[in-house]
Scaffold this motif. Structure first.
Motif, PDB file in Angstrom:
ATOM      1  N   ARG A  45       0.455  -1.162  -0.273  1.00 46.78           N
ATOM      2  CA  ARG A  45       0.348   0.150   0.296  1.00 46.78           C
ATOM      3  C   ARG A  45       0.673   1.104   0.255  1.00 46.78           C
ATOM      4  N   ARG A  46       2.217   1.536   1.473  1.00 42.28           N
ATOM      5  CA  ARG A  46       2.713   2.151   0.656  1.00 42.28           C
ATOM      6  C   ARG A  46       3.742   2.434  -0.428  1.00 42.28           C
ATOM      7  N   GLY A  47       4.000   1.635  -1.786  1.00 39.82           N
ATOM      8  CA  GLY A  47       4.018   1.583  -2.688  1.00 39.82           C
ATOM      9  C   GLY A  47       3.009   2.240  -4.115  1.00 39.82           C
ATOM     10  N   ARG A  48       1.626   2.359  -3.227  1.00 44.25           N
ATOM     11  CA  ARG A  48       0.558   3.046  -4.779  1.00 44.25           C
ATOM     12  C   ARG A  48       0.468   4.033  -4.781  1.00 44.25           C
ATOM     13  N   ARG A  49       1.565   5.485  -4.356  1.00 47.46           N
ATOM     14  CA  ARG A  49       0.981   6.296  -4.693  1.00 47.46           C
ATOM     15  C   ARG A  49       1.172   7.339  -5.213  1.00 47.46           C
ATOM     16  N   ARG A  50      -0.055   7.889  -5.371  1.00 48.43           N
ATOM     17  CA  ARG A  50      -0.139   8.564  -6.762  1.00 48.43           C
ATOM     18  C   ARG A  50       0.226   9.828  -6.791  1.00 48.43           C
ATOM     19  N   TRP A  51       0.762  10.760  -6.189  1.00 46.69           N
ATOM     20  CA  TRP A  51       1.453  11.714  -6.625  1.00 46.69           C
ATOM     21  C   TRP A  51       3.101  11.943  -6.375  1.00 46.69           C
ATOM     22  N   SER A  52       4.130  13.581  -6.889  1.00 50.41           N
ATOM     23  CA  SER A  52       5.223  12.600  -6.934  1.00 50.41           C
ATOM     24  C   SER A  52       5.978  13.363  -5.545  1.00 50.41           C
ATOM     25  N   SER A  53       6.893  13.099  -4.940  1.00 50.50           N
ATOM     26  CA  SER A  53       7.560  13.200  -4.027  1.00 50.50           C
ATOM     27  C   SER A  53       8.904  14.246  -4.491  1.00 50.50           C
ATOM     28  N   ALA A  54       9.739  13.864  -3.337  1.00 55.37           N
ATOM     29  CA  ALA A  54      11.106  14.909  -3.805  1.00 55.37           C
ATOM     30  C   ALA A  54      12.438  13.606  -4.004  1.00 55.37           C
ATOM     31  N   GLY A  55      11.840  11.767  -3.901  1.00 56.75           N
ATOM     32  CA  GLY A  55      12.785  11.094  -4.235  1.00 56.75           C
ATOM     33  C   GLY A  55      12.210  10.766  -6.023  1.00 56.75           C
ATOM     34  N   PRO A  56      13.577  10.292  -6.311  1.00 61.42           N
ATOM     35  CA  PRO A  56      13.282   9.513  -7.997  1.00 61.42           C
ATOM     36  C   PRO A  56      11.782   8.679  -8.413  1.00 61.42           C
ATOM     37  N   ASP A  57      11.309   8.761  -8.933  1.00 60.26           N
ATOM     38  CA  ASP A  57       9.870   7.893  -9.228  1.00 60.26           C
ATOM     39  C   ASP A  57      10.070   6.982 -10.368  1.00 60.26           C
ATOM     40  N   GLY A  58       9.596   6.470 -10.787  1.00 58.03           N
ATOM     41  CA  GLY A  58       9.239   5.657 -12.785  1.00 58.03           C
ATOM     42  C   GLY A  58       8.881   6.441 -13.542  1.00 58.03           C
ATOM     43  N   ARG A  59       8.140   7.480 -12.824  1.00 56.86           N
ATOM     44  CA  ARG A  59       7.697   8.635 -13.894  1.00 56.86           C
ATOM     45  C   ARG A  59       8.263   9.321 -14.571  1.00 56.86           C
ATOM     46  N   ASP A  60       9.518  10.051 -14.109  1.00 62.32           N
ATOM     47  CA  ASP A  60      10.377  10.738 -13.973  1.00 62.32           C
ATOM     48  C   ASP A  60      10.528  10.796 -15.079  1.00 62.32           C
ATOM     49  N   PRO A  61      11.385  11.812 -15.409  1.00 58.36           N
ATOM     50  CA  PRO A  61      11.920  11.935 -17.105  1.00 58.36           C
ATOM     51  C   PRO A  61      13.864  10.870 -16.254  1.00 58.36           C
ATOM     52  N   GLN A  62      13.528  10.304 -18.101  1.00 59.86           N
ATOM     53  CA  GLN A  62      15.374   9.886 -17.766  1.00 59.86           C
ATOM     54  C   GLN A  62      16.084  10.012 -17.911  1.00 59.86           C
ATOM     55  N   PRO A  63      17.693  10.083 -18.075  1.00 55.18           N
ATOM     56  CA  PRO A  63      18.456  10.238 -18.932  1.00 55.18           C
ATOM     57  C   PRO A  63      18.610   8.540 -21.134  1.00 55.18           C
ATOM     58  N   PHE A  64      19.000   9.298 -21.459  1.00 56.86           N
ATOM     59  CA  PHE A  64      18.480   9.034 -23.029  1.00 56.86           C
ATOM     60  C   PHE A  64      19.623   7.732 -22.360  1.00 56.86           C
ATOM     61  N   GLY A  65      19.950   6.980 -22.307  1.00 54.80           N
ATOM     62  CA  GLY A  65      21.078   6.218 -22.249  1.00 54.80           C
ATOM     63  C   GLY A  65      20.446   4.889 -21.336  1.00 54.80           C
ATOM     64  N   ARG A  66      20.269   5.344 -20.192  1.00 55.71           N
ATOM     65  CA  ARG A  66      19.442   4.340 -19.466  1.00 55.71           C
ATOM     66  C   ARG A  66      18.056   4.230 -19.937  1.00 55.71           C
ATOM     67  N   ALA A  67      17.180   5.330 -20.568  1.00 52.42           N
ATOM     68  CA  ALA A  67      16.277   4.870 -21.609  1.00 52.42           C
ATOM     69  C   ALA A  67      16.343   4.391 -22.189  1.00 52.42           C
ATOM     70  N   ALA A  68      17.564   4.474 -23.609  1.00 51.11           N
ATOM     71  CA  ALA A  68      17.626   3.426 -24.411  1.00 51.11           C
ATOM     72  C   ALA A  68      18.733   1.951 -24.124  1.00 51.11           C
ATOM     73  N   GLY A  69      18.969   1.611 -22.551  1.00 47.43           N
ATOM     74  CA  GLY A  69      19.370   0.435 -22.645  1.00 47.43           C
ATOM     75  C   GLY A  69      18.978  -0.555 -21.721  1.00 47.43           C
ATOM     76  N   ALA A  70      17.678   0.235 -21.125  1.00 45.62           N
ATOM     77  CA  ALA A  70      15.684  -0.663 -20.790  1.00 45.62           C
ATOM     78  C   ALA A  70      15.290  -0.925 -21.560  1.00 45.62           C
ATOM     79  N   LEU A  71      15.551  -0.612 -22.973  1.00 50.17           N
ATOM     80  CA  LEU A  71      14.835  -0.377 -23.806  1.00 50.17           C
ATOM     81  C   LEU A  71      15.011  -2.099 -24.675  1.00 50.17           C
TER      82      LEU A  71
END
Length: 175
Positions: A45-71
């Motif tokens: 339940r604690r991981g289901r937050r629907r609001w942004s916080s000060a820490g990194p989030d999966g919805r935050d912009p990612q560096p291109f290299g990291r996004a391409a590597g994940a793809l």
């Protein structure tokens, strides 16, 4: 007597306390953990937050290299990217000295073919083959290249034209 409290005339604090106690009793009767604060709520339940916080989030912009590597990882492209990296970054992987005298020519079935500029360089590369393989594994991964096939330069062909005669060719007339 003003010090005695009349149950019919309670202040707001006591009413809130009674309402909380009643709610806790009802929750205990339903089998829920009560009175332990947020630690009693599951981590899911604690991981289901629907609001942004000060820490990194999966919805935050990612560096291109990291996004391409994940793809590439999700699509299974990692081995092909490793192969391309060997040919593209050969100088950086094996060093400028070796790269000046030998070039990769083909990668088939995890065997990298390397052509040296002379037979002496081919012999030297065979002696340091284990070091070259470890450098390649550190740069692109262990499973991309398993062994090397090191060859020297190609000898000139004595065949001229489209019609040839089978056999050893002009060498048998020299001796």
């Amino acid at each position: 007597m003003p010090d005695e409290k009349d149950p019919s005339r309670s202040d707001g604090h006591e009413l809130a306390r009674r309402a909380l106690d009643d709610a806790r009793e009802a929750a205990k009767a339903a089998g829920k953990a009560v009175g332990q604060g947020r630690a009693s709520t599951p981590a899911v339940r604690r991981g289901r937050r629907r609001w942004s916080s000060a820490g990194p989030d999966g919805r935050d912009p990612q560096p291109f290299g990291r996004a391409a590597g994940a793809l590439a990882k999700s699509r299974g492209w990692q081995p092909k990217l490793g192969e391309g990296q060997i040919f593209g970054a050969w100088d950086g992987i094996v060093g400028e000295d070796i790269a000046a005298h030998a070039q990769p020519t083909e990668l088939r079935d995890r065997v990298l073919s390397v052509t040296a500029e002379s037979t002496a360089w081919a012999t030297q590369l065979r002696l340091v083959q284990r070091d070259i393989l470890s450098k390649i594994a550190a740069a692109v991964g262990r499973d991309v290249v398993v062994s090397l096939r090191i060859t020297g330069p190609r000898a000139p062909s004595w065949r001229k034209g489209t019609r040839t005669v089978p056999g050893r060719g002009p060498r048998d007339t020299y001796g």
